[in-house]
Write a protein that holds these residues in place. Structure first.
Motif, PDB file in Angstrom:
ATOM      1  N   LYS A 141       1.723   0.045  -7.327  1.00 25.11           N
ATOM      2  CA  LYS A 141       2.611  -0.723  -6.447  1.00 25.11           C
ATOM      3  C   LYS A 141       3.635   0.210  -5.823  1.00 25.11           C
ATOM      4  CE  LYS A 141       1.902  -4.940  -8.955  1.00 25.11           C
ATOM      5  NZ  LYS A 141       1.968  -6.275  -8.503  1.00 25.11           N
ATOM      6  N   SER A 142       4.205  -0.227  -4.723  1.00 22.68           N
ATOM      7  CA  SER A 142       5.204   0.573  -4.027  1.00 22.68           C
ATOM      8  C   SER A 142       6.551  -0.135  -4.059  1.00 22.68           C
ATOM      9  CB  SER A 142       4.790   0.794  -2.573  1.00 22.68           C
ATOM     10  OG  SER A 142       5.815   1.433  -1.866  1.00 22.68           O
ATOM     11  N   GLN A 143       7.589   0.634  -4.202  1.00 20.46           N
ATOM     12  CA  GLN A 143       8.948   0.091  -4.163  1.00 20.46           C
ATOM     13  C   GLN A 143       9.456  -0.009  -2.723  1.00 20.46           C
ATOM     14  OE1 GLN A 143      10.319  -1.112  -6.981  1.00 20.46           O
ATOM     15  NE2 GLN A 143       8.344  -0.546  -7.848  1.00 20.46           N
ATOM     16  N   ASP A 144       8.688   0.511  -1.775  1.00 18.83           N
ATOM     17  CA  ASP A 144       9.128   0.540  -0.379  1.00 18.83           C
ATOM     18  C   ASP A 144       9.465  -0.842   0.165  1.00 18.83           C
ATOM     19  OD1 ASP A 144       8.995   3.363   0.279  1.00 18.83           O
ATOM     20  OD2 ASP A 144       6.834   3.159   0.024  1.00 18.83           O
ATOM     21  N   GLN A 188      10.789  -4.161   9.514  1.00 18.39           N
ATOM     22  CA  GLN A 188      11.010  -2.998   8.653  1.00 18.39           C
ATOM     23  C   GLN A 188       9.736  -2.637   7.874  1.00 18.39           C
ATOM     24  OE1 GLN A 188      14.199  -3.441   5.818  1.00 18.39           O
ATOM     25  NE2 GLN A 188      13.908  -1.396   4.994  1.00 18.39           N
ATOM     26  N   ASN A 189       8.989  -3.639   7.398  1.00 18.49           N
ATOM     27  CA  ASN A 189       7.741  -3.360   6.677  1.00 18.49           C
ATOM     28  C   ASN A 189       6.726  -2.661   7.575  1.00 18.49           C
ATOM     29  OD1 ASN A 189       8.868  -4.613   4.479  1.00 18.49           O
ATOM     30  ND2 ASN A 189       7.646  -6.466   4.638  1.00 18.49           N
ATOM     31  N   ILE A 190       6.667  -3.075   8.827  1.00 17.32           N
ATOM     32  CA  ILE A 190       5.750  -2.438   9.780  1.00 17.32           C
ATOM     33  C   ILE A 190       6.179  -0.988   9.997  1.00 17.32           C
ATOM     34  CG2 ILE A 190       4.873  -2.490  12.158  1.00 17.32           C
ATOM     35  CD1 ILE A 190       3.915  -4.992  10.849  1.00 17.32           C
ATOM     36  N   ASP A 191       7.478  -0.749  10.167  1.00 18.32           N
ATOM     37  CA  ASP A 191       7.993   0.617  10.358  1.00 18.32           C
ATOM     38  C   ASP A 191       7.650   1.509   9.166  1.00 18.32           C
ATOM     39  OD1 ASP A 191       9.058  -0.071  12.833  1.00 18.32           O
ATOM     40  OD2 ASP A 191      11.077  -0.453  12.039  1.00 18.32           O
TER      41      ASP A 191
END
Length: 122
Positions: free
Chosen positions: A80-83, A23-26
């Motif tokens: 920072k990102s919340q993603d 999911q992080n890669i996507d």
């Protein structure tokens, strides 16, 4: 006398980026961003400022494959990102994806890392 570092004056640097999940890669491929642990930030920022190009080769832990590679498009900032939803990540930086494809490690077994006891790159 001391031998010169093999990293001196390197115009291109390469890093293997391990992700805990696909999911992080996507998210990275969709948004053109990445975030890593604070311990990696200093190395990546140093490479970004000292090299002409920094390539990041992505792999999900335990997948047995690379999921593609990207060029580092900016230094790592404080934002920072919340993603990713993890407090363990540092600042966000831009990445420009060059290839998005699952490539089994066996296709890269001829590549050896001289800074990791000449072990296979995976």
């Amino acid at each position: 006398s001391k031998s010169p570092s093999p990293r001196q004056n390197m115009p291109v640097r390469y890093f293997i980026m391990k992700s805990s999940n696909l999911q992080n890669i996507d998210i990275s491929q969709q948004k053109g961003i990445w975030s890593t642990t604070p311990s990696n930030e200093r190395k990546l920022n140093g490479a970004f400022w000292e090299s002409n190009m920094v390539y990041l080769i992505f792999s999900v832990q335990g997948s047995g494959c690379f999921q593609g590679f990207a060029r580092m498009g900016s230094a790592i900032g404080c934002e920072k990102s919340q993603d990713w939803g993890s407090a363990g990540f540092g600042g966000v930086f831009k990445v420009e994806w060059i290839r998005k494809e699952s490539i089994p490690f066996q296709f890269a077994h001829h590549l050896l890392n001289p800074w990791n006891d000449s072990k296979k790159v995976q």
